[in-house]
Each structure stands twice: as structure tokens, then as C-alpha cells.
Design a protein around this motif. Structure first.
Motif, PDB file in Angstrom:
ATOM      1  N   ALA A 194      -7.717  26.330 -16.618  1.00  0.00           N
ATOM      2  CA  ALA A 194      -8.445  25.280 -15.900  1.00  0.00           C
ATOM      3  C   ALA A 194      -9.804  25.784 -15.438  1.00  0.00           C
ATOM      4  CB  ALA A 194      -7.627  24.810 -14.700  1.00  0.00           C
ATOM      5  N   THR A 245      -5.924  24.043  -9.087  1.00  0.00           N
ATOM      6  CA  THR A 245      -5.985  24.605 -10.434  1.00  0.00           C
ATOM      7  C   THR A 245      -5.701  26.108 -10.442  1.00  0.00           C
ATOM      8  OG1 THR A 245      -8.381  24.727 -10.155  1.00  0.00           O
ATOM      9  CG2 THR A 245      -7.542  22.867 -11.380  1.00  0.00           C
ATOM     10  N   LEU A 258      -3.179  27.093 -13.062  1.00  0.00           N
ATOM     11  CA  LEU A 258      -3.396  26.610 -14.437  1.00  0.00           C
ATOM     12  C   LEU A 258      -4.331  27.610 -15.108  1.00  0.00           C
ATOM     13  CD1 LEU A 258      -4.131  22.786 -14.056  1.00  0.00           C
ATOM     14  CD2 LEU A 258      -2.161  23.831 -15.175  1.00  0.00           C
ATOM     15  N   THR A 266      -0.343  19.726 -16.476  1.00  0.00           N
ATOM     16  CA  THR A 266       0.514  20.876 -16.701  1.00  0.00           C
ATOM     17  C   THR A 266       0.036  21.607 -17.944  1.00  0.00           C
ATOM     18  OG1 THR A 266       2.009  19.372 -17.810  1.00  0.00           O
ATOM     19  CG2 THR A 266       2.601  20.017 -15.579  1.00  0.00           C
ATOM     20  N   THR A 267      -0.761  20.947 -18.746  1.00  0.00           N
ATOM     21  CA  THR A 267      -1.335  21.602 -19.921  1.00  0.00           C
ATOM     22  C   THR A 267      -2.812  21.255 -19.989  1.00  0.00           C
ATOM     23  OG1 THR A 267      -0.810  19.670 -21.249  1.00  0.00           O
ATOM     24  CG2 THR A 267       0.750  21.494 -21.348  1.00  0.00           C
ATOM     25  N   ASN A 268      -3.515  21.989 -20.803  1.00  0.00           N
ATOM     26  CA  ASN A 268      -4.939  21.783 -20.955  1.00  0.00           C
ATOM     27  C   ASN A 268      -5.225  20.923 -22.192  1.00  0.00           C
ATOM     28  OD1 ASN A 268      -6.741  22.794 -19.138  1.00  0.00           O
ATOM     29  ND2 ASN A 268      -7.689  24.128 -20.653  1.00  0.00           N
TER      30      ASN A 268
END
Ligand code: HEM
Length: 138
Positions: free
Chosen positions: A79, A73, A76, A5-7
Motif C-alpha cells: 500500500a 495501510t 498492507l 485486503t489485496t492490492n
């Protein structure tokens, strides 16, 4: 593969993995094989079982991996999914070209082996360089 959910910064992840290998006195390919086994046979079965159900063999599953990574992705923003290109050397031998700036070819090998184990197929997975993996199906 992570339930993202996050990078997370790539360099930080690689540093942690390399330190872990030092502490455990295992090589990076050994760690990547364990990781690939765990991801396919435990973790991804919890959250992404549907992808495994939709494919009937390791071959079918692997041939979907390029589009699966793109789809997974899409929303995101930062991503950079790995991309895969497929080339058949002969009717049993697939070359999967790995396109990513991350250089995680050992993980690609480990993950591919894990797919073979999940489908209970005796596939042979060989790294051919930093951007190519050869898979021989039985
Ligand atoms: C249903 C199964 C799978 C799902 C849902 C999945 C999903 C993902 C996601 C969301 C990422 C992070 C991408 C990013 O941050 O840009 C990732 C990374 C990655 N995946 Fe998968 N994955 C699966 C199976 C596999 C398999 C079987 C392979 C090997 C053929 C593979 C190879 C990789 C590699 C090498 C990375 C690291 C990122 C890179 O090298 O650039 N994955 N995957």
C-alpha cells in the motif's frame, strides 16, 4: 477507502473509471463527487463508522485523515497511502496538500465534499491544482 485486503493495479482501476465516465457521459469530477458521497455516507458507515463517531465536525475528521491513512495501510505490504499536509490560510480556510503518486485529486475533492455532507456542514471545497485542495468552513 476500499476494504482492502489485496492490492489492485492503479492503472487498471483508472482505465475502468475513465471508461465508465465515457459510457455514462459524465466527467471525471462528477464521477468523483458521486463516489465521495457514496463512500462517506454509505460504504464507510458500514465498516469504519468509528472514525466518524470520534470526530465531531468535518474539520476534526479531515485533520485526522493523514494519520488514519497511515494507520489503515500499516499492514498492507504494497500500500502507498495518500498523505496529507495541513496549512491554515486563515481561521476558516484550510489548505490540504495531497501527496500521492496516483494523481487522484478529483477523488480527494469528491471525498472531502462527502465529509461535509456527512457532518451536515456547508463547506466549500475547491481544487487549487493537482496537489492542493482548499476547504472553507462556515
Ligand atoms: C474513515 C475514512 C477513510 C478510510 C478508512 C480510508 C482508507 C483508505 C485506504 C485503506 C485507502 C487505500 C490506500 C492504498 O491502497 O495505498 C485509501 C485511499 C484513498 N483515500 Fe481514503 N479513507 C477514508 C477517507 C478518506 C477521505 C475523507 C479522503 C479525502 C480527504 C480520502 C482520500 C483518499 C484518496 C484520494 C485515496 C486514493 C489513493 C491515493 O490517492 O494515493 N480518504 N483510503
Amino acid at each position: 477507502m476500499i476494504h482492502l485486503t489485496t492490492n489492485v493495479d492503479d492503472q487498471i482501476v483508472l482505465k475502468v473509471v475513465n471508461s465508465l465516465c465515457d459510457v455514462l457521459k459524465i466527467s471525471l469530477p462528477q464521477a468523483a463527487d458521486e463516489f465521495g458521497d457514496y463512500m462517506n455516507n454509505v460504504y464507510l458507515q458500514k465498516f469504519y463508522k468509528i472514525f466518524y463517531k470520534k470526530a465531531n465536525s468535518a474539520k476534526e475528521f479531515l485533520l485526522k485523515m493523514d494519520s488514519v491513512h497511515v494507520a489503515m495501510t500499516n499492514d498492507l505490504p504494497d500500500a502507498k497511502p495518500p498523505r496529507f499536509e495541513y496549512e491554515w490560510k486563515n481561521d476558516k480556510t484550510l489548505i490540504m496538500k495531497y501527496k500521492s503518486s496516483r494523481g487522484l485529486i478529483d477523488f480527494m475533492v469528491g471525498l472531502t465534499k462527502g465529509v461535509g455532507k456527512f457532518y451536515k456542514e456547508n463547506i466549500k471545497v475547491t481544487k487549487l491544482g493537482n496537489d492542493k485542495v482548499e476547504i472553507v468552513f462556515p
